[in-house]
Design a protein around this motif. Structure first.
Motif, PDB file in Angstrom:
ATOM      1  N   PHE A 138       0.813  -1.221   0.000  1.00  0.00           N
ATOM      2  CA  PHE A 138       0.000   0.000   0.000  1.00  0.00           C
ATOM      3  C   PHE A 138       0.851   1.277   0.000  1.00  0.00           C
ATOM      4  CE2 PHE A 138      -2.906  -3.059   2.068  1.00  0.00           C
ATOM      5  CZ  PHE A 138      -3.970  -2.957   1.199  1.00  0.00           C
ATOM      6  N   LEU A 139       2.090   1.152   0.397  1.00  0.00           N
ATOM      7  CA  LEU A 139       2.901   2.350   0.631  1.00  0.00           C
ATOM      8  C   LEU A 139       3.051   3.219  -0.612  1.00  0.00           C
ATOM      9  CD1 LEU A 139       5.667   0.827   2.943  1.00  0.00           C
ATOM     10  CD2 LEU A 139       3.469   1.838   3.566  1.00  0.00           C
ATOM     11  N   PRO A 140       3.473   2.687  -1.781  1.00  0.00           N
ATOM     12  CA  PRO A 140       3.675   3.579  -2.938  1.00  0.00           C
ATOM     13  C   PRO A 140       2.389   4.195  -3.462  1.00  0.00           C
ATOM     14  CG  PRO A 140       3.956   1.280  -3.571  1.00  0.00           C
ATOM     15  CD  PRO A 140       3.858   1.296  -2.083  1.00  0.00           C
ATOM     16  N   VAL A 141       1.270   3.448  -3.436  1.00  0.00           N
ATOM     17  CA  VAL A 141       0.021   3.987  -3.997  1.00  0.00           C
ATOM     18  C   VAL A 141      -0.600   5.026  -3.070  1.00  0.00           C
ATOM     19  CG1 VAL A 141      -0.412   1.944  -5.373  1.00  0.00           C
ATOM     20  CG2 VAL A 141      -1.252   2.018  -3.030  1.00  0.00           C
ATOM     21  N   ILE A 142      -0.357   4.905  -1.769  1.00  0.00           N
ATOM     22  CA  ILE A 142      -0.794   5.967  -0.857  1.00  0.00           C
ATOM     23  C   ILE A 142       0.094   7.187  -1.027  1.00  0.00           C
ATOM     24  CG2 ILE A 142      -1.094   6.607   1.562  1.00  0.00           C
ATOM     25  CD1 ILE A 142      -1.713   3.722   2.192  1.00  0.00           C
ATOM     26  N   GLU A 143       1.377   6.932  -1.234  1.00  0.00           N
ATOM     27  CA  GLU A 143       2.341   8.029  -1.361  1.00  0.00           C
ATOM     28  C   GLU A 143       2.072   8.886  -2.584  1.00  0.00           C
ATOM     29  OE1 GLU A 143       5.491  10.081   0.336  1.00  0.00           O
ATOM     30  OE2 GLU A 143       4.627   8.227   1.088  1.00  0.00           O
ATOM     31  N   ASP A 144       1.780   8.249  -3.733  1.00  0.00           N
ATOM     32  CA  ASP A 144       1.570   9.026  -4.963  1.00  0.00           C
ATOM     33  C   ASP A 144       0.119   9.447  -5.169  1.00  0.00           C
ATOM     34  OD1 ASP A 144       0.231   6.755  -5.807  1.00  0.00           O
ATOM     35  OD2 ASP A 144       1.823   6.066  -7.129  1.00  0.00           O
ATOM     36  N   GLY A 145      -0.762   9.120  -4.218  1.00  0.00           N
ATOM     37  CA  GLY A 145      -2.142   9.586  -4.309  1.00  0.00           C
ATOM     38  C   GLY A 145      -3.006   8.804  -5.267  1.00  0.00           C
ATOM     39  N   SER A 146      -2.572   7.598  -5.673  1.00  0.00           N
ATOM     40  CA  SER A 146      -3.407   6.795  -6.572  1.00  0.00           C
ATOM     41  C   SER A 146      -4.720   6.412  -5.909  1.00  0.00           C
ATOM     42  CB  SER A 146      -2.653   5.534  -7.005  1.00  0.00           C
ATOM     43  OG  SER A 146      -1.479   5.864  -7.700  1.00  0.00           O
ATOM     44  N   ILE A 147      -4.698   6.205  -4.603  1.00  0.00           N
ATOM     45  CA  ILE A 147      -5.904   5.853  -3.856  1.00  0.00           C
ATOM     46  C   ILE A 147      -5.939   6.640  -2.560  1.00  0.00           C
ATOM     47  CG2 ILE A 147      -6.029   3.504  -4.784  1.00  0.00           C
ATOM     48  CD1 ILE A 147      -4.870   2.571  -2.054  1.00  0.00           C
ATOM     49  N   VAL A 148      -7.128   6.724  -1.977  1.00  0.00           N
ATOM     50  CA  VAL A 148      -7.301   7.181  -0.598  1.00  0.00           C
ATOM     51  C   VAL A 148      -7.541   5.922   0.236  1.00  0.00           C
ATOM     52  CG1 VAL A 148      -8.686   8.536   0.993  1.00  0.00           C
ATOM     53  CG2 VAL A 148      -8.232   9.402  -1.298  1.00  0.00           C
ATOM     54  N   PHE A 149      -6.630   5.638   1.131  1.00  0.00           N
ATOM     55  CA  PHE A 149      -6.663   4.384   1.888  1.00  0.00           C
ATOM     56  C   PHE A 149      -7.432   4.570   3.188  1.00  0.00           C
ATOM     57  CE2 PHE A 149      -4.869   1.659   5.200  1.00  0.00           C
ATOM     58  CZ  PHE A 149      -5.014   0.413   4.620  1.00  0.00           C
ATOM     59  N   ILE A 150      -8.384   3.662   3.430  1.00  0.00           N
ATOM     60  CA  ILE A 150      -9.095   3.606   4.708  1.00  0.00           C
ATOM     61  C   ILE A 150      -9.049   2.156   5.170  1.00  0.00           C
ATOM     62  CG2 ILE A 150     -11.262   3.924   5.934  1.00  0.00           C
ATOM     63  CD1 ILE A 150     -12.018   6.101   4.050  1.00  0.00           C
ATOM     64  N   GLY A 151      -8.382   1.930   6.289  1.00  0.00           N
ATOM     65  CA  GLY A 151      -8.295   0.592   6.853  1.00  0.00           C
ATOM     66  C   GLY A 151      -9.105   0.479   8.129  1.00  0.00           C
ATOM     67  N   ALA A 152      -9.624  -0.711   8.377  1.00  0.00           N
ATOM     68  CA  ALA A 152     -10.398  -0.970   9.591  1.00  0.00           C
ATOM     69  C   ALA A 152      -9.779  -2.157  10.309  1.00  0.00           C
ATOM     70  CB  ALA A 152     -11.854  -1.255   9.262  1.00  0.00           C
ATOM     71  N   THR A 153      -9.594  -2.033  11.604  1.00  0.00           N
ATOM     72  CA  THR A 153      -8.982  -3.098  12.376  1.00  0.00           C
ATOM     73  C   THR A 153      -9.536  -3.112  13.787  1.00  0.00           C
ATOM     74  OG1 THR A 153      -6.890  -3.963  13.230  1.00  0.00           O
ATOM     75  CG2 THR A 153      -7.042  -1.590  12.981  1.00  0.00           C
ATOM     76  N   THR A 154      -9.615  -4.309  14.354  1.00  0.00           N
ATOM     77  CA  THR A 154     -10.007  -4.456  15.749  1.00  0.00           C
ATOM     78  C   THR A 154      -8.793  -4.665  16.647  1.00  0.00           C
ATOM     79  OG1 THR A 154     -10.304  -6.841  15.389  1.00  0.00           O
ATOM     80  CG2 THR A 154     -12.248  -5.436  15.145  1.00  0.00           C
ATOM     81  N   GLU A 155      -7.616  -4.782  16.059  1.00  0.00           N
ATOM     82  CA  GLU A 155      -6.392  -5.005  16.824  1.00  0.00           C
ATOM     83  C   GLU A 155      -5.581  -3.717  16.929  1.00  0.00           C
ATOM     84  OE1 GLU A 155      -5.993  -7.742  18.329  1.00  0.00           O
ATOM     85  OE2 GLU A 155      -7.606  -8.866  17.346  1.00  0.00           O
ATOM     86  N   ASN A 156      -4.720  -3.681  17.916  1.00  0.00           N
ATOM     87  CA  ASN A 156      -3.905  -2.491  18.153  1.00  0.00           C
ATOM     88  C   ASN A 156      -2.961  -2.253  16.974  1.00  0.00           C
ATOM     89  OD1 ASN A 156      -2.128  -0.529  19.128  1.00  0.00           O
ATOM     90  ND2 ASN A 156      -2.283  -1.297  21.221  1.00  0.00           N
ATOM     91  N   PRO A 157      -3.099  -1.123  16.271  1.00  0.00           N
ATOM     92  CA  PRO A 157      -2.237  -0.870  15.115  1.00  0.00           C
ATOM     93  C   PRO A 157      -0.747  -0.837  15.470  1.00  0.00           C
ATOM     94  CG  PRO A 157      -4.099   0.647  15.138  1.00  0.00           C
ATOM     95  CD  PRO A 157      -4.100  -0.061  16.453  1.00  0.00           C
ATOM     96  N   SER A 158      -0.427  -0.490  16.685  1.00  0.00           N
ATOM     97  CA  SER A 158       0.982  -0.431  17.069  1.00  0.00           C
ATOM     98  C   SER A 158       1.654  -1.794  16.969  1.00  0.00           C
ATOM     99  CB  SER A 158       1.103   0.098  18.501  1.00  0.00           C
ATOM    100  OG  SER A 158       0.533   1.388  18.613  1.00  0.00           O
ATOM    101  N   PHE A 159       0.879  -2.865  17.148  1.00  0.00           N
ATOM    102  CA  PHE A 159       1.444  -4.205  17.127  1.00  0.00           C
ATOM    103  C   PHE A 159       1.183  -4.953  15.823  1.00  0.00           C
ATOM    104  CE2 PHE A 159       0.294  -3.733  21.800  1.00  0.00           C
ATOM    105  CZ  PHE A 159       1.555  -3.270  22.138  1.00  0.00           C
ATOM    106  N   HIS A 160       0.159  -4.566  15.083  1.00  0.00           N
ATOM    107  CA  HIS A 160      -0.256  -5.354  13.923  1.00  0.00           C
ATOM    108  C   HIS A 160      -0.089  -4.638  12.585  1.00  0.00           C
ATOM    109  CE1 HIS A 160      -2.320  -7.382  17.275  1.00  0.00           C
ATOM    110  NE2 HIS A 160      -2.272  -8.459  16.530  1.00  0.00           N
ATOM    111  N   LEU A 161       0.234  -3.353  12.595  1.00  0.00           N
ATOM    112  CA  LEU A 161       0.460  -2.628  11.344  1.00  0.00           C
ATOM    113  C   LEU A 161       1.896  -2.131  11.318  1.00  0.00           C
ATOM    114  CD1 LEU A 161      -2.823  -0.541  10.920  1.00  0.00           C
ATOM    115  CD2 LEU A 161      -2.306  -2.844  10.115  1.00  0.00           C
ATOM    116  N   VAL A 162       2.476  -2.147  10.121  1.00  0.00           N
ATOM    117  CA  VAL A 162       3.875  -1.727   9.990  1.00  0.00           C
ATOM    118  C   VAL A 162       3.983  -0.221  10.179  1.00  0.00           C
ATOM    119  CG1 VAL A 162       4.477  -3.660   8.494  1.00  0.00           C
ATOM    120  CG2 VAL A 162       3.617  -1.546   7.481  1.00  0.00           C
ATOM    121  N   THR A 163       5.123   0.189  10.665  1.00  0.00           N
ATOM    122  CA  THR A 163       5.333   1.611  10.961  1.00  0.00           C
ATOM    123  C   THR A 163       5.227   2.504   9.732  1.00  0.00           C
ATOM    124  OG1 THR A 163       6.763   0.983  12.813  1.00  0.00           O
ATOM    125  CG2 THR A 163       6.931   3.250  12.022  1.00  0.00           C
TER     126      THR A 163
END
Length: 674
Positions: free
Chosen positions: A360-385
C-alpha cells in the motif's frame, strides 16, 4: 505490378503474385476476411481451403466473362475455359473484395465522425442522420441543410413520436444560424444602423438566453449522469431484502452515525476533510460493531464533491496483493477516464502480513488511492510503521447504552429498511422499553449484535402471531416483541473478549493492577470477566505466581506457595471446578502486604550489569572454587573465610572491588509499596 489481360470474352486485372500470397495468408486469420467473404455470399468453409492458402473456391460469380451470347464454343472447351478462369479468380478474390470493404469501413467511420460533430453542435441525432443522408455525407452541406429545415423529415412509414416535435433549428441554434446568414448578407447602409443596433441587442439577448439554456441542459445532463453513477455505486445501493437488519440500517451519511462524537464533531479531522473535499488516508481502530465500515462509507457519501470519489471495499480475509494491485490499476484508469479518485477500504487490515501491508505504501504516497483501513487489533502491534506514518489512526469507542437505544428505535420506526422489512409488510411492530433497555445493556456496545438480536426477536414474535392466527382465525397484524423474545434471541450476554487480542491484555492488566492496589472486589470482578470470556485458567495461574513474587515478595513469603498451589490445583481440576481456587488465590494476593524490594533490587542489578558500571570484573580469587591442585596454586579460594566457622566474618567482601559499597536490596522494608 498490375497488368491488364484479355481472354476474348472480357478484360480483367491480374495482380502481383506476392500481393495475392500476402492477402491469402492474412485474410483467413482475421475476422475481416470472413466478413468480406460473407458479404459476397461465401462461407469460410467453402471459400477458403483447409490449409488457409487464401484461395477462394468457385462461388458462382464470374466477373470477367463479359457479355454472354457472343459467339459459340464447344461445350468441352467452354468447360475448360471456365475452370481456368475460376482457378485464376481464386488468386484475385480477396484483393478484389478488400479495397471495397476497406472503402466501406472508412466511409462508415467518416460518417460517424461527421455525426459526432453535428451532435456536438447541438443537433439531434435523428435530424443529423437525415441531413447526412440527404447531402451524401458532406458536413458543410449537411449543416446548411439543417439550418434551412425547421423540422425533421419523417419517414412515411414511421409513427409520430416526440422526436418529430423538435423545435426549429433556427431557434435552437441562433448563433450558427446568424453566422451563416451573416456571411451571405450584403453590407448595409448607414440608414439601417439604428435598426441593426436594435437587432443586434435582441440577438445578443437571445444568445444569452440560448447559451444559458444550453448550459442548464448540459449541467442537468451531467448531474443526472453523476446521480446515476452515485445510485449504482455499491456504497449507496439499496441492500438486498434478505440482508441482515444491521446491514440494512447502516448509516448512509455521517449525520446518521450514532456515537463517536469525538471523531464526528464539526471541528474534527473528518468533518474538516469532508468540507474541503480532500479525504486523508486513515486507519479506523475499534471493537466490532462500533461503526468502522459505516463511517468509511459515510465519509464518501457525505463529501460535497462525493461524485468525484469512488468507493471500493475489500476484505483482507478473502483477498491478497493481486486483488489490491488490480483495484489500484483500475483506480488509476478510472481517475484518467472519469476524473474520480478511488477510496479503497480494507476491512480487517491487520490480517495482512508485513509484505502485503508494504504494497500500500507507494500507492498511498503518490495519491493513486485514498486508503481507509479498519482493524479491531492495536495498530501499534499489527500494522507496519511505514503504513502508520502515511495514515492517521482514529480510535472508535464501544457504543454507550443510550446510543444503542437510538439505533434500535430507528430500526423499529423505519418502514423501508427497518424490522418491518424482515417480516410481512402488513404486520406492525410494537416494542416496549424493557426489551430495548435489555438489548442496550447486554450487547456490550456492539450495535450489530443489538440489531441482529432485535431482528431475531421480531421473527420469533411474528411466528407466535402466525400460530395465534391459525388457531383463533384472527386477522391480528400487530407484532409485539416481549422481553422473553429478546432474551431468547440474545441467549447470553455478549462479551467483548479475544484470548489473543487487545482485550485479553487489557483485562489481565486490570486484574494485576487491582491486586496491586489491594482491591479484592475489583480483582475478583476482572477475574470473572476473563473466565466468562473463555480465558485459559492456567494462564491466569501463571500470572498469579509472577504477582506473588513481584508485588508481594518478602512481605509475605507464603504468597508464592499459595500461587504455586493454585496452579497445581487448576492443572488437576480444570474448568469450571478450578474457578473458586483462582478466586481464593486472587483474594489472598490482593489482601496480602506488598513489597517490591526484590523486584527493584533485581532491576537495579541488571542495570549495573548492562551499563558495565563495575567493568564486569572477574570473580575475586577468594570467592572462586578450587577443586584442583593447579587452581589452588593459582590462588583460587585463598584467604576465604568460612562463615559457619567464623561468625565474625563481616570484613569479608563479596562484590567486585569496583562495586564495593553498592546496595541493591533495601531491607527490611517497613513501608508498603516500597
Amino acid at each position: 505490378m498490375n497488368r491488364i489481360s484479355s481472354n476474348g470474352r472480357g478484360t480483367y486485372i491480374e495482380q502481383d503474385q506476392q500481393t495475392l500470397e500476402r492477402l491469402g495468408s492474412a485474410i483467413p486469420q482475421s475476422n475481416i476476411g470472413f466478413k468480406l467473404l460473407k458479404q459476397v455470399g461465401c462461407t469460410p468453409g467453402s471459400a477458403l481451403d483447409k490449409q488457409g492458402s487464401g484461395r477462394a473456391e468457385p462461388v458462382g460469380l464470374d466477373i470477367r466473362r463479359g457479355q454472354a451470347g457472343i459467339g459459340k464454343e464447344d461445350p468441352k472447351v467452354e468447360k475448360l475455359r471456365i475452370e481456368k478462369e475460376n482457378a485464376e479468380m481464386k488468386k484475385r478474390k480477396e484483393e478484389e473484395l478488400m479495397p471495397e470493404f476497406v472503402s466501406k469501413a472508412m466511409m462508415e467511420m467518416e460518417m460517424e465522425m461527421e455525426m459526432q460533430q453535428l451532435r456536438s453542435m447541438g443537433f439531434p441525432q435523428e435530424l443529423a442522420a437525415q441531413a447526412l443522408s440527404a447531402t451524401g455525407g458532406d458536413l458543410l452541406k449537411a449543416t446548411d441543410w439543417l439550418l434551412s429545415h425547421d423540422k425533421p423529415i419523417s419517414s412515411p412509414h414511421s409513427n409520430p413520436s416526440s422526436s418529430d416535435l423538435i423545435p426549429p433549428i433556427a431557434h435552437a441554434q441562433p448563433k450558427i444560424n446568424r453566422f451563416f446568414h451573416f456571411q451571405s448578407k450584403p453590407p448595409t447602409s448607414n440608414k439601417d444602423n439604428a435598426t441593426q443596433k436594435h437587432t443586434h441587442q435582441e440577438n445578443r439577448k437571445e444568445d444569452e438566453q440560448s447559451e444559458s439554456l444550453v448550459h442548464r441542459k448540459r449541467r442537468q445532463k451531467y448531474e443526472d449522469s453523476q446521480e446515476k453513477i452515485f445510485k449504482s455505486s455499491p456504497e449507496v445501493a439499496a441492500p438486498p431484502p434478505n440482508a441482515p437488519l444491521s446491514e440494512r440500517m447502516r448509516p448512509r451519511v455521517l449525520d446518521e452515525v450514532v456515537g463517536q462524537d469525538h471523531l464526528l464533531a464539526k471541528d474534527s479531522l473528518l468533518h474538516s476533510a469532508i468540507d474541503c473535499g480532500r479525504l486523508p488516508s486513515v486507519v479506523l481502530w475499534g471493537p466490532p460493531g462500533t461503526g468502522k465500515t459505516s463511517i468509511a462509507k459515510a465519509i464518501v457519501n457525505s463529501c460535497t464533491t462525493g461524485s468525484f470519489y469512488r468507493f471500493v471495499s475489500l476484505s483482507a480475509i478473502t483477498c491478497g496483493v493481486k486483488d489490491v494491485r488490480g483495484e489500484v490499476d483500475e483506480a488509476r484508469k478510472f481517475k484518467q477516464k472519469c476524473n474520480k479518485r478511488t477510496v479503497l477500504f480494507i476491512d480487517e487490515v491487520h490480517r495482512f502480513n508485513k509484505a502485503q501491508q508494504d504494497s500500500f505504501l507507494p500507492v498511498i504516497e503518490d495519491g493513486s488511492i485514498v486508503f481507509i483501513g479498519a482493524t479491531t487489533e492495536n495498530p501499534s502491534f499489527h500494522l507496519v510503521t511505514p503504513l502508520l506514518s502515511r495514515c492517521r489512526v482514529l480510535t472508535l469507542n464501544p457504543l454507550k447504552p443510550h446510543h444503542i437505544v437510538i439505533l434500535l428505535k430507528r430500526a423499529i420506526s423505519d418502514m423501508d429498511r427497518g424490522v418491518v422489512r424482515s417480516l410481512c409488510q402488513t404486520m406492525k411492530i410494537e416494542v416496549n422499553d424493557d426489551p430495548i433497555d435489555f438489548l442496550s445493556l447486554h450487547c456490550d456496545g456492539d450495535a450489530r449484535v443489538a440489531l441482529n438480536a432485535l431482528e431475531i426477536s421480531a421473527t420469533t414474535a411474528a411466528a407466535r402471531l402466525t400460530m395465534l392466527r391459525t388457531s383463533n382465525g384472527d386477522d391480528e397484524s400487530l407484532t409485539v416483541i416481549t422481553l422473553d423474545d429478546v432474551k431468547e434471541a440474545l441467549q447470553c450476554k455478549h462479551l467483548l473478549y479475544d484470548r489473543a487480542g487487545e482485550e485479553h491484555y487489557n483485562l489481565i492488566s486490570a486484574l494485576h493492577k487491582s491486586m496491586r492496589g489491594s482491591d479484592a472486589n475489583a480483582a475478583i470482578y476482572w477475574l470473572a470477566r476473563m473466565l466468562e470470556g473463555g480465558e485459559e485458567p492456567l494462564y491466569i495461574a501463571r500470572r498469579l505466581i509472577r504477582f506473588a513474587s513481584e508485588d508481594v515478595g518478602l512481605a509475605d513469603p507464603q504468597a508464592l506457595t499459595q500461587a504455586v498451589a493454585c496452579y497445581q490445583s487448576c492443572h488437576f481440576l480444570g474448568m469450571p471446578e478450578c474457578n473458586v481456587i483462582l478466586a481464593q488465590c486472587v483474594a489472598y494476593l490482593a489482601l496480602a502486604p506488598k513489597s517490591i524490594a526484590v523486584y527493584r533490587a533485581l532491576e537495579f542489578a541488571q542495570k549495573v550489569v548492562k551499563e558495565s558500571v563495575g567493568q564486569n570484573e572477574g570473580v575475586p580469587l577468594h570467592l572462586r572454587n578450587a577443586p584442583t591442585k593447579l587452581m589452588k596454586d593459582l590462588g583460587y579460594g585463598k584467604d576465604y573465610i568460612y562463615p559457619p566457622d567464623n561468625p565474625d566474618s563481616s570484613a569479608q567482601t563479596y562484590l567486585p572491588p569496583s562495586l564495593i559499597g553498592y546496595k541493591f536490596l533495601n531491607w527490611p522494608d517497613t513501608t508498603t509499596g516500597d
